[in-house]
Design a protein around this motif. Structure first.
Motif, mmCIF file in Angstrom:
data_model
loop_
_atom_site.group_PDB
_atom_site.id
_atom_site.type_symbol
_atom_site.label_atom_id
_atom_site.label_comp_id
_atom_site.label_asym_id
_atom_site.label_seq_id
_atom_site.Cartn_x
_atom_site.Cartn_y
_atom_site.Cartn_z
ATOM 1 N N HIS A 1 1.041 -1.158 -0.006
ATOM 2 C CA HIS A 1 0.190 0.098 0.398
ATOM 3 C C HIS A 1 0.673 1.056 0.433
ATOM 4 O O HIS A 1 1.958 1.122 0.883
ATOM 5 N N SER B 1 -4.893 6.908 -1.488
ATOM 6 C CA SER B 1 -6.608 7.189 -1.713
ATOM 7 C C SER B 1 -6.521 8.716 -0.405
ATOM 8 O O SER B 1 -8.026 9.279 -1.274
ATOM 9 N N LYS C 1 -7.907 6.239 -6.371
ATOM 10 C CA LYS C 1 -8.737 5.547 -5.569
ATOM 11 C C LYS C 1 -8.298 4.662 -4.858
ATOM 12 O O LYS C 1 -8.790 3.961 -3.932
ATOM 13 N N ASP C 2 -7.436 4.002 -5.382
ATOM 14 C CA ASP C 2 -6.617 2.701 -4.177
ATOM 15 C C ASP C 2 -5.335 2.792 -4.378
ATOM 16 O O ASP C 2 -4.440 2.788 -4.882
ATOM 17 N N ASP D 1 -3.761 0.173 -2.701
ATOM 18 C CA ASP D 1 -2.739 -0.980 -2.763
ATOM 19 C C ASP D 1 -2.865 -0.803 -4.150
ATOM 20 O O ASP D 1 -2.907 -1.709 -5.502
ATOM 21 N N ARG E 1 -2.579 -4.178 -6.197
ATOM 22 C CA ARG E 1 -4.657 -3.834 -7.039
ATOM 23 C C ARG E 1 -4.349 -3.328 -8.425
ATOM 24 O O ARG E 1 -4.731 -3.632 -9.236
#
Length: 421
Positions: free
Chosen positions: A132, A141, A154-155, A157, A160
């Motif tokens: 992260h 985020s 907005k993420d 990670d 991901r």
């Protein structure tokens, strides 16, 4: 040339150039030149690190990959032994790319596996823990980057985010392995079956260890912090001088152009306006054809010696409203054109010191000025060096990523360019 860097925007290129030219604390770095676009001629003799600055962060992923591969071919032709793909330390990218597609394209061309993905830059408050990304004490985020006008993040990670962009699976080397040192990191990367591997880093010691672990890797990717330990590998082998940064002072009329809407830049503008003349460019005036460029040019030239600032930066709500009225891409393109033309006209009229805030804005400015190569000088604030053009008329520049720099950055930048800091 020993080290070759492909950067996806102009401020990012300056950012990593500062890291490479400085090197590890007290040791010195590599003699570094920043090239604006893929050069058409060989690099000058004595360049140890070459940074190719692209404007590929927000273009279609296929185009970004093609430009990056062209840069790779040129750097390898100059003898570069290791390649770094440099992107923003806030991992600016949409679900369609461009970080994953470009990294995979470079890895495929180089036949690389277990390629480090590490946007960490602790000196600027960017750290990675358990995959992260944090900005200071906030997740990405929640840092303001979720409101970025072109690449809202907005993420937090990174694994991901990268997996959505990439063809293959994404690996991870977690903090306990990183803390165990370079041998442990190298072993984990060698064992990885994935092409791209996110590597945690929460401090400069982690980045130094990662740098040692990838001493022989053909490809490394990350923010500028990933280059912290790379010059040492060449210096320790006696292949580089360790002479580091060096650029002549430049004096003369000055201007500051700010197109970034980041929190940091808006705070810098607010601080600057307390002591210096400022002029705002209204988006509506630009979009409806009522922008008076000549008036802005007069404002800058009439205030020479007083650090005049021209900006279009606005609050996220105002940006969203303008984008709703005119379209996101249309607004960005129009403002880039305004700043590029302003810079070109100002230099024609005698400007010699220029500070630019914002990656897209910096790309527009250096593109309009048609510069080819910049010598990298002293670091102003973490990630932002002095840059001096290698062709006449000599220009001193500072190209600042929106989120970088202390609140008094603009004054410091002009002083550093002029050699008085």
């Amino acid at each position: 040339m020993l080290l070759g860097v492909i950067a996806d925007d102009f401020t990012g290129a300056s950012d990593i150039a500062a890291t490479i030219a400085k090197g590890l604390d007290g040791e010195g770095g590599l003699r570094t030149t920043q090239f604006l676009g893929v050069p058409t001629a060989p690099a000058a003799a004595g360049v140890e690190a070459g940074i190719v600055s692209l404007k590929s962060r927000s273009i279609p992923a296929a185009d970004a990959a093609a430009q990056s591969l062209a840069a790779l071919d040129w750097l390898r032709a100059q003898g570069a032994r290791q390649i770094v793909f440099k992107y923003c330390s806030t991992f600016d990218s949409t679900p369609a790319g461009n970080i994953g597609p470009v990294a995979e394209a470079l890895a495929e061309r180089l036949g690389a596996k277990g390629v480090v993905v590490c946007p960490a830059f602790p000196g600027a408050g960017r750290t990675i823990y358990l995959g992260h990304l944090f900005v200071n004490d906030r997740l990405l985020s929640e840092s303001g980057m979720e409101n970025h006008p072109l690449t809202p993040m907005k993420d937090p990670d990174i694994r991901r985010v990268l997996a959505v962009q990439s063809r293959g699976k994404v690996g991870h080397v977690a903090q306990p392995i990183v803390a165990a040192g370079s041998d442990a990191i190298a072993k984990a990367l060698a064992a990885a079956s994935e092409t791209l591997v996110v590597v945690d880093a929460i401090g400069n010691d982690d980045l130094t260890a990662i740098g040692a672990a990838v001493a022989d890797a053909p490809l490394v990717t990350g923010g500028s912090g990933i280059a912290r330990g790379l010059p040492h590998n060449f210096i320790a082998r006696g292949e580089a001088s360790g002479s580091g940064a060096g650029a002549p002072a430049v004096n003369g009329p000055e201007a500051i152009l700010a197109g970034s809407c980041s929190r940091a830049t808006r705070a810098q503008i607010a601080h600057h306006r307390e002591r210096h003349p400022v002029e705002m460019i209204a988006v509506d005036a630009v979009m409806d054809g009522h922008f008076d460029r000549e008036a802005v040019l007069r404002f800058v030239l009439d205030n020479a010696g007083h650090a005049p600032l021209v900006y279009s930066s606005a609050d996220p709500e105002d940006i969203a409203a303008a984008q709703a009225r005119y379209g996101r891409e249309a607004v960005a393109e129009a403002l880039d054109g305004v700043f590029g033309n302003l810079a070109k006209d100002l230099v024609t009229r005698g400007l010699r010191r220029l500070v630019v805030a914002g990656g897209e804005t910096s790309g527009a400015v250096v593109g309009a000025l048609d510069l080819s190569a910049l010598t990298v000088g002293r670091e102003i604030d973490p990630g932002v060096p002095v840059l001096v053009s290698e062709t006449a008329p000599r220009l001193g520049l500072a190209l600042k990523s929106g989120n970088f720099g202390a609140v008094d950055f603009f004054d410091k930048a002009l002083a550093h360019i002029g050699g008085s800091a």
